[in-house]
Write a protein that holds these residues in place. Sequence first.
Motif, PDB file in Angstrom:
ATOM      1  N   LEU A 200       0.835  -1.198   0.000  1.00 19.89           N
ATOM      2  CA  LEU A 200       0.000   0.000   0.000  1.00 19.89           C
ATOM      3  C   LEU A 200       0.870   1.247   0.000  1.00 19.89           C
ATOM      4  O   LEU A 200       0.586   2.226  -0.682  1.00 19.89           O
ATOM      5  CB  LEU A 200      -0.925   0.002   1.209  1.00 19.89           C
ATOM      6  CG  LEU A 200      -1.990  -1.083   1.230  1.00 19.89           C
ATOM      7  CD1 LEU A 200      -2.916  -0.888   2.407  1.00 19.89           C
ATOM      8  CD2 LEU A 200      -2.781  -1.069  -0.068  1.00 19.89           C
ATOM      9  N   HIS A 217      -2.926   8.866   4.382  1.00 19.57           N
ATOM     10  CA  HIS A 217      -3.833   8.049   3.583  1.00 19.57           C
ATOM     11  C   HIS A 217      -3.598   6.551   3.705  1.00 19.57           C
ATOM     12  O   HIS A 217      -4.424   5.763   3.277  1.00 19.57           O
ATOM     13  CB  HIS A 217      -3.742   8.457   2.111  1.00 19.57           C
ATOM     14  CG  HIS A 217      -4.148   9.874   1.866  1.00 19.57           C
ATOM     15  ND1 HIS A 217      -5.434  10.310   2.043  1.00 19.57           N
ATOM     16  CD2 HIS A 217      -3.435  10.958   1.503  1.00 19.57           C
ATOM     17  CE1 HIS A 217      -5.507  11.608   1.774  1.00 19.57           C
ATOM     18  NE2 HIS A 217      -4.299  12.022   1.456  1.00 19.57           N
ATOM     19  N   VAL A 218      -2.447   6.162   4.221  1.00 20.93           N
ATOM     20  CA  VAL A 218      -2.200   4.728   4.377  1.00 20.93           C
ATOM     21  C   VAL A 218      -2.037   4.366   5.856  1.00 20.93           C
ATOM     22  O   VAL A 218      -2.774   3.531   6.383  1.00 20.93           O
ATOM     23  CB  VAL A 218      -0.951   4.284   3.580  1.00 20.93           C
ATOM     24  CG1 VAL A 218      -0.719   2.785   3.770  1.00 20.93           C
ATOM     25  CG2 VAL A 218      -1.112   4.615   2.099  1.00 20.93           C
ATOM     26  N   PRO A 221      -5.352   5.453   8.376  1.00 25.85           N
ATOM     27  CA  PRO A 221      -6.518   4.578   8.226  1.00 25.85           C
ATOM     28  C   PRO A 221      -6.208   3.133   8.599  1.00 25.85           C
ATOM     29  O   PRO A 221      -7.026   2.456   9.224  1.00 25.85           O
ATOM     30  CB  PRO A 221      -6.864   4.665   6.734  1.00 25.85           C
ATOM     31  CG  PRO A 221      -6.135   5.827   6.206  1.00 25.85           C
ATOM     32  CD  PRO A 221      -4.984   6.100   7.108  1.00 25.85           C
ATOM     33  N   PHE A 304     -11.739   1.859  10.253  1.00 28.05           N
ATOM     34  CA  PHE A 304     -11.775   0.879   9.208  1.00 28.05           C
ATOM     35  C   PHE A 304     -11.162  -0.431   9.678  1.00 28.05           C
ATOM     36  O   PHE A 304     -10.006  -0.479  10.053  1.00 28.05           O
ATOM     37  CB  PHE A 304     -11.019   1.400   8.001  1.00 28.05           C
ATOM     38  CG  PHE A 304     -10.835   0.343   7.005  1.00 28.05           C
ATOM     39  CD1 PHE A 304     -11.899  -0.047   6.227  1.00 28.05           C
ATOM     40  CD2 PHE A 304      -9.647  -0.333   6.909  1.00 28.05           C
ATOM     41  CE1 PHE A 304     -11.764  -1.077   5.348  1.00 28.05           C
ATOM     42  CE2 PHE A 304      -9.511  -1.365   6.030  1.00 28.05           C
ATOM     43  CZ  PHE A 304     -10.568  -1.740   5.248  1.00 28.05           C
ATOM     44  N   GLN A 306     -10.103  -4.173   8.465  1.00 23.30           N
ATOM     45  CA  GLN A 306      -9.870  -4.856   7.176  1.00 23.30           C
ATOM     46  C   GLN A 306     -10.642  -6.157   7.084  1.00 23.30           C
ATOM     47  O   GLN A 306     -10.810  -6.824   8.060  1.00 23.30           O
ATOM     48  CB  GLN A 306      -8.392  -5.153   7.010  1.00 23.30           C
ATOM     49  CG  GLN A 306      -8.045  -5.439   5.563  1.00 23.30           C
ATOM     50  CD  GLN A 306      -6.642  -4.950   5.231  1.00 23.30           C
ATOM     51  OE1 GLN A 306      -5.868  -4.665   6.123  1.00 23.30           O
ATOM     52  NE2 GLN A 306      -6.339  -4.833   3.975  1.00 23.30           N
TER      53      GLN A 306
END
Lengths: 306, 366
Positions: A200, A217-218, A221, A304, A306
């Motif tokens: 990612l 952004h990586v 989150p 979030f 996974q």
Amino acid sequence: MSEETMAGRRVGSPRARAIRQTVAAAPFLLPSLVLFAVFVFYPLVRSIWLGFHATDPFGRNEVWVGTAQYHDVLTSSDFRHSLLVSGQFALYTVIPATAIGLYLALLSHRRLPGIVIFRTIFSSTVATSVAVSSVVWLLMLNPSVGVLNYVLGKGGVPTESWLTSPTWALPAVAMTTVWMNIGFATIVILAGLQNIPEELYESARVDGAGRWSEFLHVTLPGLSPTLLFVSVVGVIFAFESFGQIQILTQGGPLDATNVIVYSIYREAFLHYNIGLASAQAVVLFVIVLLLTLLQFGVARRWVFYQ
Amino acid sequence: MSVRFDHVSKRFGDVEALVDFTLDVADGEFMVLLGPSGCGKTTALRILAGLEEPTAGAVTIAGRDVTDLPPRQRDVAMVFQNYALYPHMSVYDNIAFGLRMRRIPRREIDRTVREAAATLAIADVLARKPGALSGGQRQRVALARAMVRRPRAFLMDEPLSNLDAKLRAQTRVELIRLHRQLQTTVVYVTHDQVEAMTMGHRIAVLERGRLQQVGEPREIYERPANLFVAEFIGSPSMSFFRGPLRQTDGGGAVVDVPHLPFALDPAQAAAARGAGWAEVVVGVRPEHIVLAEDFGERYAAATFEADIDVVESLGNELHVSLISQGRGMVARLPAGAPVAAGEARRFAVARGHLLLFEPEHGTRLG
Ligand SMILES: Nc1ncnc2c1ncn2[C@@H]1O[C@H](COP(=O)(O)OP(=O)(O)O)[C@@H](O)[C@H]1O
Ligand SMILES: [Mg+2]
């Protein structure tokens, strides 16, 4: 598979299967269940029970008083003050400990020679008991011989008698608690970082992201479940803190550090008011429960998994 | 834009992942890096993307040396094997990510994203998270994400390997179409020779970090540079036979494989003599082994008796495993050829299709 075909194969109904599995699981669960029952469930039920009874100083001769003690707790200004202190204490400890833990975890997550040494140092406070670290901090915060005032004095910053100042006592205790919690936060966040796939980051880099965008952004989150966990546990730690208060300030000065658990302790073991203390404990339990549920509610929306 | 690997080497500790790798990819070309697992394909691609630093050598994009530039300044787009979609972002945000990083105006991003989504038939899943997509859809999102960037080159690392066979075949065709439409340079990594043969303008075959051959698919198939390429390309594989080179009367030559002598064409015989090789390895493609009864003996480089071991029918053709004098080989026969396992038949090897290799280094003659 429909129930009919399963019956046809003599597999049994889903319900029968569930029962069989539960029976099979029981021996494995039993040791934990016993421990929980003795140290968690029984005291919890007992506390609720005692909350409805007035007792003598040894917790005997219970007399049913209904919700009177709960009413007292909820309307008492002392309890409200303790609640406020606990809230402040949580605020002062959770945010810095999580932020510093995140920072240290990010620093030591890179693959560099010898990085394990730093990871160990950053995580080491997890292996230090509350009592030991409190005593160490008690010395460091000492107004005349403590290292903190020594350093501040050298830097020309006005010194303070930290633990006896109504303004500074709570921040000072919070600071020591942050120090104690950093290790835990660092370890958990490091583990969270390992779960973010390297690809990612690489994808983001090829897509034009710089370090900050990668983080935003990586990393962030990807870490959200971990950060939530660390802060929930941090809040619970904060509301349950006792050792450092007892050693550093005993709830003073002027009740400035009289957090809920300390106030329960005073009620029960200094004033021998077992019933009232139990009622406070139950209210604390409900508060922690609600806070946790609230945080998980927030999580469903923002975090979030996974 | 054109891409160039200039004597690039990469070591990981003791492992030489890439050795003195030089390759020119023309502007707009579809270049496939092909080779078995571990041969250094991904390493080459990552060096091109800037995710890995070469130990030696240089990489140029559009004539400019980018060896020391970070990935984001190279303006290439990469499709990862596992797609590397951002799991917490919607499909839309995934596709838009690279454009946002480049501070493209909002409206233009929106237009570009929707256009790409329409092209790749994922317009109806723009609001979903990658976790709620099928493998094929994820693959398209990864493609769309690369596409919208209008990069100087697409780098793709086995992008089809996670799809099932049918979807893979479909997507292959779509990729070919997409490339025709975009005309962007592609460097495509795969271990699948079918992908390489069908998609590549040219194929670069790698083994153990070393470039073996670069050429158009047909050239690689018909004139493999060495034994490795010859064996790796083609399915079923070529059969190989080793024997001493013997001159015959009248200027001919024979590769004297025990019980299976191969007669060489005059030109090949002359070349073999010129090279001065004592021993030779003969390579025969399965489609060049035929039933002798269908075949005029004078068109045969060799004829031999063989036991039919296994017959695999693919519907349109048969793959027939043969054993002759203890040697195994595979023939590709038309469907309905009169063969059955357990029978012994006479076979012929068609003349003019033999490939000759030097046994030690594997280089091909001619
Ligand atoms: N980060 C790494 N560290 C150590 N060895 C690596 C690393 N990346 C690749 N290699 C080694 O380099 C060789 C080539 O790997 P790779 O380029 O991934 O092969 P391919 O993509 O062709 O399967 C392999 O032997 C692999 O084990
Ligand atoms: Mg690879």
